[in-house]
Design a protein around this motif. Structure first.
Motif, PDB file in Angstrom:
ATOM      1  N   CYS A 111       2.030   6.058  -7.305  1.00 57.81           N
ATOM      2  CA  CYS A 111       0.892   6.701  -7.979  1.00 57.81           C
ATOM      3  C   CYS A 111       0.700   8.160  -7.570  1.00 57.81           C
ATOM      4  O   CYS A 111      -0.238   8.812  -8.035  1.00 57.81           O
ATOM      5  N   TYR A 150       2.718   1.497  -3.387  1.00 54.92           N
ATOM      6  CA  TYR A 150       1.771   1.878  -4.437  1.00 54.92           C
ATOM      7  C   TYR A 150       1.397   3.349  -4.320  1.00 54.92           C
ATOM      8  O   TYR A 150       1.307   4.072  -5.315  1.00 54.92           O
ATOM      9  N   ARG A 198      -0.664  -0.199 -12.927  1.00 54.52           N
ATOM     10  CA  ARG A 198      -1.992   0.076 -12.384  1.00 54.52           C
ATOM     11  C   ARG A 198      -3.100  -0.269 -13.372  1.00 54.52           C
ATOM     12  O   ARG A 198      -4.076  -0.940 -13.021  1.00 54.52           O
ATOM     13  N   GLY A 199      -2.944   0.143 -14.630  1.00 48.98           N
ATOM     14  CA  GLY A 199      -3.966  -0.130 -15.635  1.00 48.98           C
ATOM     15  C   GLY A 199      -4.174  -1.616 -15.885  1.00 48.98           C
ATOM     16  O   GLY A 199      -5.295  -2.130 -15.760  1.00 48.98           O
ATOM     17  N   LEU A 242      -3.341  -4.234 -14.085  1.00 51.87           N
ATOM     18  CA  LEU A 242      -3.829  -4.934 -12.903  1.00 51.87           C
ATOM     19  C   LEU A 242      -5.298  -4.625 -12.640  1.00 51.87           C
ATOM     20  O   LEU A 242      -6.076  -5.506 -12.257  1.00 51.87           O
ATOM     21  N   ASN A 243      -5.677  -3.373 -12.853  1.00 55.24           N
ATOM     22  CA  ASN A 243      -7.081  -2.999 -12.667  1.00 55.24           C
ATOM     23  C   ASN A 243      -7.971  -3.725 -13.678  1.00 55.24           C
ATOM     24  O   ASN A 243      -9.060  -4.199 -13.346  1.00 55.24           O
ATOM     25  N   ASP A 244      -7.489  -3.840 -14.935  1.00 53.46           N
ATOM     26  CA  ASP A 244      -8.239  -4.568 -15.958  1.00 53.46           C
ATOM     27  C   ASP A 244      -8.414  -6.030 -15.570  1.00 53.46           C
ATOM     28  O   ASP A 244      -9.491  -6.618 -15.755  1.00 53.46           O
ATOM     29  N   LEU A 302      -8.420  -7.312 -12.520  1.00 50.66           N
ATOM     30  CA  LEU A 302      -9.357  -7.422 -11.407  1.00 50.66           C
ATOM     31  C   LEU A 302     -10.798  -7.239 -11.871  1.00 50.66           C
ATOM     32  O   LEU A 302     -11.710  -7.919 -11.397  1.00 50.66           O
ATOM     33  N   MET A 303     -11.014  -6.322 -12.814  1.00 48.32           N
ATOM     34  CA  MET A 303     -12.367  -6.106 -13.343  1.00 48.32           C
ATOM     35  C   MET A 303     -12.851  -7.332 -14.108  1.00 48.32           C
ATOM     36  O   MET A 303     -14.013  -7.731 -14.006  1.00 48.32           O
ATOM     37  N   GLN A 304     -11.942  -7.944 -14.887  1.00 46.95           N
ATOM     38  CA  GLN A 304     -12.321  -9.150 -15.613  1.00 46.95           C
ATOM     39  C   GLN A 304     -12.658 -10.277 -14.651  1.00 46.95           C
ATOM     40  O   GLN A 304     -13.626 -11.017 -14.849  1.00 46.95           O
ATOM     41  N   GLN A 346       0.824  -1.209   0.000  1.00 43.34           N
ATOM     42  CA  GLN A 346       0.000   0.000   0.000  1.00 43.34           C
ATOM     43  C   GLN A 346       0.861   1.262   0.000  1.00 43.34           C
ATOM     44  O   GLN A 346       0.578   2.223  -0.713  1.00 43.34           O
ATOM     45  N   PRO A 386     -11.460 -12.338  -5.254  1.00 44.77           N
ATOM     46  CA  PRO A 386     -10.116 -11.745  -5.162  1.00 44.77           C
ATOM     47  C   PRO A 386      -9.087 -12.705  -4.585  1.00 44.77           C
ATOM     48  O   PRO A 386      -7.927 -12.687  -4.978  1.00 44.77           O
TER      49      PRO A 386
END
Length: 248
Positions: A36, A32, A101-102, A104-106, A108-110, A29, A118
């Protein structure tokens, strides 16, 4: 010398239901947030004591996290002033984390769209990390330690189906661990799993070995019936979470 900058961030938290160690969650955390920009250079971080109160993580764990981040040049502690995010010139490597970030976020959304918890994503990532430390043509060697031979082999088969052809999942029981040769084979595996409620027993039989717990739901096949619509399910668990297994 760092300037005291107010950080626009929420309090740090940890999730004890995950199989990810608390120190890894906390360190991740902070790293990150730095990558960011949520924790800009000069931002004051909570003291070790405040972070312990905020997260409930042990004092020694928080202290080790701060020590590790300081050793990597990400934070700096000034006597009498506190702990701050270090100057950007000392953060070169961590800036690359922001680029993840992008993707990994994609991912998690998938996973959310497909109904994948999770915890399973975390388990997959851990397996992929372990795989990165082995030759691609040899695959990952996984050992699943269970109680009953037939049920353990059924769980191992499901895990095998989730992995690559070159990866191998071996099933063994606690009774079989009495064989010296098998113990050596288990210790040489990349990942060792066991039932969450037998984790303490497995660690006692295999001292010093990093063993991960799983939670299982027993299928109809392991009960002696075999409706095709029901399969054995193996889920990642946490040593701190309540592990449940439905058994006949």
């Amino acid at each position: 010398m760092p300037q005291d900058v107010e950080a626009d961030t929420s309090p740090f938290t940890v999730d004890r239901t995950l199989s990810v160690p608390l120190n890894v969650q906390l360190r991740g955390q902070i790293e990150y947030g730095i990558a960011c920009g949520e924790l800009p250079p000069g931002a004051r971080l909570p003291s070790v004591r405040d972070l312990v109160a905020q997260t409930g993580v042990a004092h020694v764990t928080v202290a080790h996290v701060y020590k590790d981040l300081a050793a990597r040049g990400l934070i700096v502690t000034l006597a009498g002033r506190g702990t701050f995010v270090a100057d950007p010139s000392s953060q070169g490597a961590v800036q690359d984390v922001a680029a993840l970030r992008g993707p990994l976020n994609d991912a998690l959304m998938q996973a959310a769209r497909e109904g994948i918890e999770p915890e399973r994503v975390v388990a997959l990532l851990q397996a992929m990390i372990a795989r990165g430390h082995t030759a691609r043509d040899t695959g990952v060697q996984v050992v699943l330690v269970g109680v009953l031979d037939i049920a353990t082999r059924a769980y191992a088969q499901e895990l095998q189906a989730l992995l690559r052809p070159e990866d191998r999942v071996k099933a063994c029981t606690f009774t079989q661990l009495a064989q010296p040769g098998l113990v050596q084979e288990v210790r040489s595996a990349d990942i060792v799993l066991t039932l969450g409620h037998r984790l303490a027993e497995a660690r006692a039989l295999l001292p010093g070995l990093d063993i991960l717990p799983v939670r299982v739901t027993v299928s109809f096949e392991t009960r002696g019936s075999s409706p095709p619509s029901h399969q054995t399910r193996v889920w990642p668990s946490s040593p701190r979470s309540t592990t449940s297994s439905r058994r006949s």
